[in-house]
Design a protein around this motif. Structure first.
Motif, PDB file in Angstrom:
ATOM      1  N   ALA A  87      22.643   7.091  52.008  1.00  0.00           N
ATOM      2  CA  ALA A  87      21.961   8.362  52.282  1.00  0.00           C
ATOM      3  C   ALA A  87      22.415   8.915  53.616  1.00  0.00           C
ATOM      4  N   PRO A  88      22.907  10.174  53.653  1.00  0.00           N
ATOM      5  CA  PRO A  88      23.300  10.788  54.927  1.00  0.00           C
ATOM      6  C   PRO A  88      22.064  11.225  55.709  1.00  0.00           C
ATOM      7  N   VAL A 109      18.082  15.353  55.525  1.00  0.00           N
ATOM      8  CA  VAL A 109      18.329  14.379  54.464  1.00  0.00           C
ATOM      9  C   VAL A 109      18.859  15.085  53.218  1.00  0.00           C
ATOM     10  N   ASP A 110      19.404  14.270  52.309  1.00  0.00           N
ATOM     11  CA  ASP A 110      19.800  14.720  50.975  1.00  0.00           C
ATOM     12  C   ASP A 110      18.744  14.204  50.000  1.00  0.00           C
ATOM     13  N   PRO A 111      17.883  15.049  49.437  1.00  0.00           N
ATOM     14  CA  PRO A 111      16.783  14.565  48.598  1.00  0.00           C
ATOM     15  C   PRO A 111      17.245  13.758  47.394  1.00  0.00           C
ATOM     16  N   PHE A 112      18.469  14.021  46.890  1.00  0.00           N
ATOM     17  CA  PHE A 112      18.947  13.286  45.724  1.00  0.00           C
ATOM     18  C   PHE A 112      19.369  11.859  46.070  1.00  0.00           C
ATOM     19  N   VAL A 121       9.943  11.545  50.762  1.00  0.00           N
ATOM     20  CA  VAL A 121      10.731  12.782  50.731  1.00  0.00           C
ATOM     21  C   VAL A 121      10.611  13.454  49.374  1.00  0.00           C
ATOM     22  N   VAL A 122      10.671  12.653  48.311  1.00  0.00           N
ATOM     23  CA  VAL A 122      10.633  13.238  46.968  1.00  0.00           C
ATOM     24  C   VAL A 122       9.291  13.054  46.293  1.00  0.00           C
TER      25      VAL A 122
END
Length: 848
Positions: A87-88, A109-112, A121-122
């Motif tokens: 995760a970035p 963040v990247d939610p995926f 986050v999700v």
């Protein structure tokens, strides 16, 4: 034993004020210890929870050096190395006018990719539309309680100040904390999409870190080695939590110093209990002798005195714990602000009150009370019944003990000096050596009192006549009562003086250092959440505009970045110096024209004294840094004095920095003006050149120096509060001791009244004696305070923070010691003097 208990209860019922002061002294000592412990624990817990919230469930983290990581690295790790869970992350700090005083942490963040790492986050947002989160430019998600505090709702915009630029970002989601830990961890967190965070923070194409989940099995070990092999120069793979642990370790010395200072209050409480129990024994010596004659054993006397002490300790500990929680609420804000100014950003929602901290404070208070009461209890049981009823025997024993106490004090001072001289860097060992020095000097106090009173006797005889002679003789002939009181006052005033000298010396050293370091006329930077250092990146167009001002004659640029390495955090600085800027360095070792030549042309670095001290470096050694290209070892050309960071600073030339790192930014700018220019006018004109929507911090040399000293004063507010509280605890003890001392003399003063002494003369006698004790204590406290200051400056401070300070002692130190001790002792004698002057001789002599 029953008779002894009844006698004890009757005694304390007849002396409620003395009992109350004893309990209050213990309570104040415990309160200071508990308050500091709660403040430290609260700040540490808040930081730990916040760090764990951000780190999530990652097992490893890829971190970069200067400039972070290229955002293409995560694609290589997934496709070429085969890391499934990656995760970035982009991190930054901001503030908002709707949340004054709170530092907000931006987490891009990247939610995926977040499912395996941070489920909130999700899964923790109310009505969060992932597509809106990604596609809404600058969309932010924050916790619902924080949004309510900011007066912001879903669909509103949140004003955010980042590197001097004001953004208005749409709120696209709210996080609903399910429990207290979530509430604390999410309180200061702003979630953004990676690309939006990069834009707002000015880090296009760069990542702060990449979080990974790597299995702990054999296959995971192979995968870990593959990841390390794929990392570019300057990047490294660390177990999750390494950075958090390193940051937590940064404040270890700060926490230890606060804890040690708070324990001084408890030491004063021990003096108070010792005084109270000693006077209690002295006042009841005849009664105890009678009880011994009636069959009460020595063991029963010891048990009875210790039972009284236990009751006092229980009441004092309970009250101290309650008062400590109240004090802690104020101190936690000071401690947190100091950590934010000097170390890292942490947001504390409220005071954490763990039961173990309260229990520890109560146990320390009770243990200190019992320990301080042991000597009076043994003394009460030591004398035979007949001797116990003879007052003169007590004083003869006390006077004979003076040289023995001085000898013991000398031995303790020697032991403390040996511990302080041990060539180690242990802060705990430093405080362990400081304690016997303090106790040793306290034991030397009776001998010093006898000598000073002997010198003062002729002066008092000429100035106050027979009353002056009586007052001076009374101090020496009643050593069993006066010695503990004077010793307690000496220790209290000496610690107050010692801390005052340390703070004054530090401030003077810092002021001189700033005067030499700040060579430019005007300094330009961006607003920073941390007051002690400049952050962010100045726009190149702004730089060109500022340096092109017609009054500017030269400039130096400064680029500062924080590096977290396994051996600790430090600040890396790139300098492009105007020749006049080289005069800003004050070298401990190295330096000179050859050092600057190596610095400019040959890739050498200059390191600060704390950096060299913590790593054992000398001129000629090398520093290894995680560079993006080229060699990573840099020779040390000089070690300079620096008081801006106790973690250390490494400075390299801009040329060396550009060759080693992919970072062309400038953090701040120092401008040299032409002769005759008005700095204030130039500041106004340069401020007006800021681009629309951005704020520049433009300050003159004098304004920056003043601002730096304000940060220093704010940092030492906690120490100043502890200094005040410690003196309050000691004053309560001295008040108790002197009141008991004078009230015990009721029969003696009654005899004097019966022989013609007037009430006014009684008042003069009592106040003269207490004033003399105060003057003696002040004179003895001054050198003791200077010794403590020297130990704090040259040993404790050096081992804690790596700084070399110049000890400065002004004439006000002696005056301060005399005033504090004299006023404290005189005030403590006012009530006994008033009471004795109003007591009739017949009442005072009743029972004779």
């Amino acid at each position: 034993m029953k008779l002894l208990r009844r006698a004890s209860l009757r005694y304390h019922a007849r002396h409620p004020a003395q009992l109350a002061l004893s309990v209050l002294g213990v309570a104040l000592g415990v309160a200071v210890v508990v308050a500091i412990d709660l403040a430290i624990q609260s700040s540490r817990e808040a930081f730990k929870i916040s760090a764990e919230t951000v780190a999530g469930r990652a097992t490893h983290t890829v971190v970069g050096g200067v400039g972070g990581l290229d955002d293409g690295l995560i694609r290589r790790l997934r496709l070429e190395v085969g890391v499934r869970a990656a995760a970035p992350v982009v991190e930054g700090v901001a503030s908002s006018p709707t949340l004054p005083g709170m530092a907000l942490r931006i987490l891009g963040v990247d939610p995926f990719s977040e499912g395996p790492f941070r489920p909130f986050v999700v899964g923790g947002a109310a009505g969060l539309d992932v597509s809106s989160f990604i596609t809404t430019s600058g969309g932010v998600v924050l916790s619902a309680p924080t949004a309510e505090e900011a007066g912001t709702a879903l669909g509103d915009t949140l004003p955010l100040l980042v590197d001097g630029r004001m953004w208005r970002l749409p709120v696209v989601g709210l996080l609903e904390p399910s429990e207290r830990l979530d509430r604390v961890g999410l309180r200061d967190l702003l979630l953004m999409d990676v690309s939006s965070a990069q834009e707002v923070l000015g880090r296009q194409g760069r990542l702060s870190r990449i979080d990974l989940r790597i299995p702990e099995d054999l296959q995971g070990g192979v995968l870990e080695e593959s990841v390390r092999a794929a990392l570019p120069a300057g990047a490294r793979l660390e177990p999750a939590g390494t950075r958090t642990a390193a940051l937590g370790g940064m404040i270890a010395a700060f926490d230890l110093n606060l804890t040690a200072l708070s324990l001084l209050a408890l030491v004063f409480g021990m003096f108070l209990i010792y005084n109270a129990m000693t006077f209690s024994v002295v006042q009841r010596r005849e009664l105890l002798g009678s009880l011994r004659a009636l069959g009460v054993t020595r063991r029963e006397v010891v048990q009875g005195i210790l039972a009284e002490a236990f009751a006092i300790g229980i009441m004092g500990a309970f009250g101290g714990v309650l008062l400590g929680v109240v004090l802690g609420r104020g101190l936690v804000r000071m401690v947190t602000r100091t950590i934010n100014d000097l170390y890292f950003v942490v947001s504390v929602e409220g005071l954490s009150v763990p039961v173990d901290v309260l229990a520890k404070g109560a146990v320390l208070g009770l243990g200190a009370t019992m320990l301080a009461s042991l000597a009076p209890a043994l003394e009460a049981a030591s004398a035979p019944p007949r001797v116990a009823q003879i007052r003169s025997a007590v004083e003869d024993s006390a006077r004979r003990a003076v040289p023995r106490a001085a000898l013991a004090g000398g031995v303790l001072c020697s032991v403390g000096a040996l511990l302080l001289a041990v060539p180690a860097r242990s802060v705990g060992l430093s405080f362990a050596g400081l304690l016997p020095v303090m106790l040793g000097m306290a034991l030397l106090t009776p001998l010093g009192t006898v000598g000073l009173v002997g010198l003062a006797r002729p002066v008092l005889a000429r100035g106050a006549g027979i009353l002056g002679t009586m007052a001076s003789r009374g101090v020496v002939t009643a050593m069993s009562r006066t010695a503990p009181a004077v010793a307690a006052l000496v220790v209290a005033v000496s610690v107050t003086v010692g801390l005052g000298v340390m703070i004054q010396s530090f401030r003077s050293t810092l002021s001189r250092w700033l005067g030499g370091t700040l060579q430019a006329d005007v300094y330009v930077s961006l607003p920073s959440v941390q007051a002690s250092r400049a952050e962010g990146t100045l726009d190149p167009a702004v730089l060109a505009s500022l340096t092109g001002h017609p009054e500017v004659d030269g400039w130096s640029t400064y680029r500062g970045v924080e590096l977290d390495l396994p051996e600790g955090r430090f600040r890396l600085v790139a300098l492009a110096l105007d020749p006049r800027g080289e005069a800003s360095f004050d070298f401990q070792s190295g330096g000179g024209s050859d050092a600057f030549l190596s610095f400019r042309e040959e890739g050498a670095v200059l390191v600060s004294e704390p950096f060299a001290y913590r790593r054992g470096l000398e001129v000629g050694d090398s520093v290894t840094l995680p560079v993006a290209r080229g060699g990573g070892r840099f020779p040390v050309a000089g070690i300079f004095y620096d008081y801006g960071s106790d973690q250390g600073v490494v400075m390299m030339s801009r040329r060396t920095f550009d060759h080693a790192f992919d970072d062309e930014g400038v953090t701040s700018l120092g401008l040299f003006l032409k002769a005759g220019s008005d700095p204030e006018a130039v500041v106004r004109e340069l401020t007006a050149r800021a681009p629309p929507g951005q704020t520049l911090v433009v300050r003159t040399n004098a304004a920056l120096r003043e601002g730096s000293l304000e940060v220093f004063d704010r940092t030492f507010q906690v120490t100043a509060v502890l200094r005040f509280l410690a003196f309050v605890v000691a004053f309560v003890g001295v008040l108790s001791a002197l009141m008991a001392l004078q009230l015990e003399r009721a029969r003696e003063l009654g005899v004097l009244r019966a022989n013609g002494l007037t009430p006014g003369q009684v008042w003069k006698l009592v106040t003269t004696q207490t004033g003399l004790m105060g003057v003696v204590a002040g004179i003895l406290a001054a050198p003791m305070g200077l010794v403590l200051a020297a130990v704090m400056i040259y040993v404790v401070n050096k081992r804690s923070f790596g700084w070399t300070l110049r000890m400065e002692v002004g004439p006000s130190v002696i005056l301060e010691a005399l005033i504090l001790a004299t006023v404290g002792a005189t005030l403590a004698g006012l009530y006994p003097a008033w009471r004795m002057s109003r007591t009739s001789p017949a009442q005072a002599l009743r029972g004779e």
